[in-house]
Design an enzyme around this catalytic site. Structure first.
Site, PDB file in Angstrom:
ATOM      1  N   HIS A  16       0.845  -1.206   0.000  1.00  0.00           N
ATOM      2  CA  HIS A  16       0.000   0.000   0.000  1.00  0.00           C
ATOM      3  C   HIS A  16       0.879   1.256   0.000  1.00  0.00           C
ATOM      4  O   HIS A  16       0.633   2.208  -0.733  1.00  0.00           O
ATOM      5  CB  HIS A  16      -0.866   0.062   1.269  1.00  0.00           C
ATOM      6  N   LYS A  40     -15.340  -7.829   4.657  1.00  0.00           N
ATOM      7  CA  LYS A  40     -14.140  -8.585   4.997  1.00  0.00           C
ATOM      8  C   LYS A  40     -14.132  -8.950   6.474  1.00  0.00           C
ATOM      9  O   LYS A  40     -14.782  -8.312   7.286  1.00  0.00           O
ATOM     10  CB  LYS A  40     -12.902  -7.758   4.673  1.00  0.00           C
ATOM     11  N   ARG A  89      -1.869  -6.068  -8.578  1.00  0.00           N
ATOM     12  CA  ARG A  89      -0.851  -7.077  -8.298  1.00  0.00           C
ATOM     13  C   ARG A  89      -0.828  -8.169  -9.361  1.00  0.00           C
ATOM     14  O   ARG A  89       0.213  -8.597  -9.810  1.00  0.00           O
ATOM     15  CB  ARG A  89      -1.093  -7.720  -6.925  1.00  0.00           C
ATOM     16  N   SER A 126      -3.163  -7.730   2.794  1.00  0.00           N
ATOM     17  CA  SER A 126      -3.518  -7.570   4.212  1.00  0.00           C
ATOM     18  C   SER A 126      -4.121  -8.851   4.763  1.00  0.00           C
ATOM     19  O   SER A 126      -3.907  -9.206   5.922  1.00  0.00           O
ATOM     20  CB  SER A 126      -4.532  -6.432   4.369  1.00  0.00           C
TER      21      SER A 126
END
Ligand code: PNS
Length: 171
Positions: A16, A40, A89, A126
């Site tokens: 990040h 999440k 990514r 994360s």
């Protein structure tokens, strides 16, 4: 131009921070927009995540940290944000980000800029950091030192809760 780097940041990683730092070099102002964890399995509260990001971005004078309440596209419209910056990514990120970019464009006309993540951090998420840290693995390569400490506190807290559900930890 003012841009926003949005995310859950639960917790903030070096991946990040790479995107935030590159945005800060390319644009006049950068807002780090911290979303609420709606879908999440979150670990840190919104206040914790805001505070960790503020600390992690303290060296960047054109970066501010702000919570996102409601729609990201509406935040951009009401706060004069010209573009959303997201890191990419791998291919599955692209499928997800393309759909969100097109929806956000449709909602308020805001553009999205997709930056390739630095190869060094392309496998970091994360979600994996949380999982590894809660099982006492070493995540010090992937997050700032003060985030490592915060993760250890959460891991201890969860262990104490599991040992004595409903009771206050004594040590
Ligand atoms: O990368 P993340 O952590 O999944 O980012 C999540 C975030 C905050 C960017 C996303 O949940 C978001 O945009 N939330 C605001 C709600 C919204 O605008 N939803 C519609 C998206 S098209």
């Amino acid at each position: 131009m003012k841009v926003i780097c949005p995310g859950s940041f639960d917790p903030v990683t070096h991946g990040h921070l790479d995107i935030i730092e590159r945005s800060a070099r390319s644009f006049d102002e950068v807002v780090v927009g911290v979303g609420r964890n709606t879908s999440k399995n979150g670990l840190f509260t919104l206040d914790d995540r805001l505070s960790m990001l503020t600390q992690a971005c303290a060296h960047l004078p054109n970066v501010m940290v702000d919570p996102i309440d409601g729609l990201l596209a509406e935040y951009c419209r009401t706060h004069g944000v010209g573009a959303i910056v997201k890191g990419l990514r791998f291919a599955s990120d692209f499928d997800y980000e393309l759909q969100m970019a097109q929806m956000n464009k449709q909602l308020t006309g805001v553009e999205t800029i997709l930056l390739p993540t630095a190869a060094q951090w392309s496998f970091v998420s994360s979600t994996l950091v949380r999982e590894i840290a809660l099982m006492d693995g070493d995540v010090s390569t992937f997050v700032p030192d003060f985030v490592v400490t915060a993760l250890k506190v959460q891991a201890d807290h969860r262990r104490n809760e599991a040992a004595a559900p409903g009771e206050e930890a004594t040590s």
